[in-house]
Design a protein around this motif. Structure first.
Motif, short mmCIF file in Angstrom:
data_model
loop_
_atom_site.label_atom_id
_atom_site.label_comp_id
_atom_site.label_asym_id
_atom_site.label_seq_id
_atom_site.Cartn_x
_atom_site.Cartn_y
_atom_site.Cartn_z
N ASN A 73 0.84 -1.21 0.00
CA ASN A 73 0.00 0.00 0.00
C ASN A 73 0.87 1.25 0.00
N ARG A 110 2.54 1.70 -3.33
CA ARG A 110 1.63 2.22 -4.36
C ARG A 110 1.42 3.72 -4.18
N LYS A 155 -1.75 -2.29 -8.18
CA LYS A 155 -3.19 -2.21 -7.93
C LYS A 155 -3.86 -3.55 -8.22
N MET A 183 -2.28 -6.43 -5.54
CA MET A 183 -2.47 -6.28 -4.09
C MET A 183 -3.61 -7.13 -3.52
N THR A 220 -9.07 -0.98 5.16
CA THR A 220 -7.87 -0.19 5.46
C THR A 220 -8.21 1.16 6.07
N GLY A 258 -3.82 3.66 4.19
CA GLY A 258 -3.74 2.57 3.23
C GLY A 258 -3.41 1.22 3.83
N LYS A 259 -3.17 1.18 5.15
CA LYS A 259 -2.82 -0.07 5.82
C LYS A 259 -4.05 -0.61 6.54
#
Length: 455
Positions: free
Chosen positions: A261, A264, A306, A309, A353, A357-358
């Protein structure tokens, strides 16, 4: 153009001339400089130059206005004699070195040294150079025609463009510096694995077109500097070379990209920066070539991550989570609910998330939570939720939905959790997740978020 390099004009800069050294047991001829027609001719020309200086030409009139220059020295007989001496020194040096294997390199180095002894800006060096050419021409039989011509071509090349030689392009080091800084600003050094290259490229200035050449007489090294066009060509090639060296498939397989993440996000940031630079016309048409290469590479990488993931996340969950309908340990929180059903409720914290993003909890942290809250192993530390204060209501919403489910009734069984109370489910959160206090969760204990009841 401002930059780290200083540029001096003729009117504000001067290096004083110095007395050059002569090697190999030099002794002037008897009655020097009236010893022979050659030296007499040089002396006459030098004396004439001294007499007419600085009104001999427009260039010297301008340069002589420099307040740092002592005009009286250049108007003296001593300066005229020094010009003839320099010619004689070089003549002697040629005689001593012309038969050596490295004759050309050694003699041209010495000529360069003699010319540097005239100072900067230099006066009288043209008398020396043209006199030296005449002297070499008069002694071609002794020197050898081929060697003599090479030396003549070298001396002429110092002052004029020879036939077939490309026109020299004026070079501004500050302009080259800014060209390189623009490349540094747009290349994605924040993206793995380029972060390891940033210091290396920040601490160089790649403008040397060839290996420096040392002159033992001047004790300086000289080198050719690249033109602006050549530097940009190098940057385009270097950009392609670096980007081509990255194999994202191997990076993932080797575990070098640990947070996909975050990676990205770095790719998107780099892509945005490059597009913004192109949008505001910060780069020339030639420079835009490497900007486009960087933008396309970042876009292609971001699309790859993307797509991959979700597959990686599913693979990790399948690898690390307990297989379904295998965890038969007692549920101390609610004995009527199987632990696999609990897992299906709270796996949503690993699948969704936070703003960074985590995931709110990793799969490993989820298992810690279940082990502590539902198996009753309170020796395990409570995992910390990855969530901001603004996301508090969203997380609490999952526990409220779980509470509503515990309060519901099943046919022939009755209430899913006979002991279900709001306080019990609030403490399920606060006692087993290290993030908020009981009162904070109580004040927000309501529906929220897009959580789903597992099927």
């Amino acid at each position: 153009m401002k930059g780290p390099f200083l540029e001096f004009t003729v009117e504000s800069f001067h290096i004083r001339p110095f007395q050059p050294l002569v090697f190999n047991d030099y002794k002037p001829q008897v009655n020097f400089p009236n010893c022979c027609p050659n030296h007499k001719a040089v002396m006459e020309w030098a004396a004439k130059f001294v007499e007419e200086f600085p009104n001999c030409c427009e260039a010297h009139r301008i340069m002589a206005k420099n307040p740092l220059i002592d005009i009286t020295y250049y108007k003296s007989d001593a300066f005229a004699i020094s010009i003839v001496n320099r010619v004689s020194y070089t003549e002697h040096h040629i005689q001593k070195r012309i038969e050596q294997a490295n004759w050309y390199e050694d003699i041209t180095n010495y000529i360069e040294y003699i010319i540097s002894s005239f100072g900067t800006p230099s006066f009288g060096d043209h008398v020396y150079s043209k006199s030296l050419i005449s002297l070499i021409e008069s002694r071609q039989d002794e020197i050898g025609q081929s060697k003599a011509q090479r030396l003549i071509d070298y001396i002429k090349g110092l002052y004029e463009q020879l036939p077939g030689e490309p026109i020299a392009e004026e070079i501004d080091l500050n302009e080259l510096y800014h060209v390189y800084q623009k490349w540094l600003s747009v290349f994605p050094f924040t993206v793995q694995p380029f972060d390891k290259l940033k210091d290396r490229f920040t601490n160089i200035f790649p403008v040397i077109a060839e290996e420096p050449v040392y002159n033992p007489y001047t004790q300086f090294s000289k080198f050719r500097v690249v033109t602006k066009g050549k530097l940009i060509e190098w940057l385009i090639d270097k950009t392609k070379e670096i980007l081509k060296s990255v194999n994202s498939v191997e990076l993932l397989q080797d575990g070098l990209v640990k947070d996909t993440n975050a990676h990205r996000i770095d790719l998107l940031n780099g892509q945005h920066k490059a597009r913004q630079a192109a949008l505001f016309n910060e780069f020339s048409k030639q420079e835009n070539h490497y900007v486009q290469v960087i933008t396309k590479w970042l876009s292609n990488e971001e699309k790859y991550y993307k797509a991959v993931m979700p597959l990686l996340a599913a693979k990790r969950i399948a690898k690390t989570s307990t297989p379904p309908v295998t965890d038969d340990r007692p549920n101390v929180f609610n004995e009527r609910m199987h632990l696999d059903e609990v897992r299906r409720w709270f796996i949503q914290l690993a699948e969704n998330t936070s703003k960074d993003g985590k995931p709110f909890l990793t799969v490993e942290q989820l298992e810690q939570f279940i082990e502590r809250a539902f198996v009753g192993n309170t020796e395990i530390l409570a995992p910390t939720l990855n969530a901001t204060d603004r996301e508090k209501g969203k997380i609490v919403g999952l526990f409220h939905l779980f509470y509503d489910y515990g309060n519901s009734h099943r046919p022939k069984v009755g209430k899913v959790d006979p002991a279900a109370t709001a306080e019990k489910y609030i403490r399920l959160f606060t006692d087993n997740l290290d993030r908020w206090t009981f009162d904070e969760v109580k004040n927000n204990f309501r529906r929220g978020g897009n959580w789903k009841k597992p099927t």
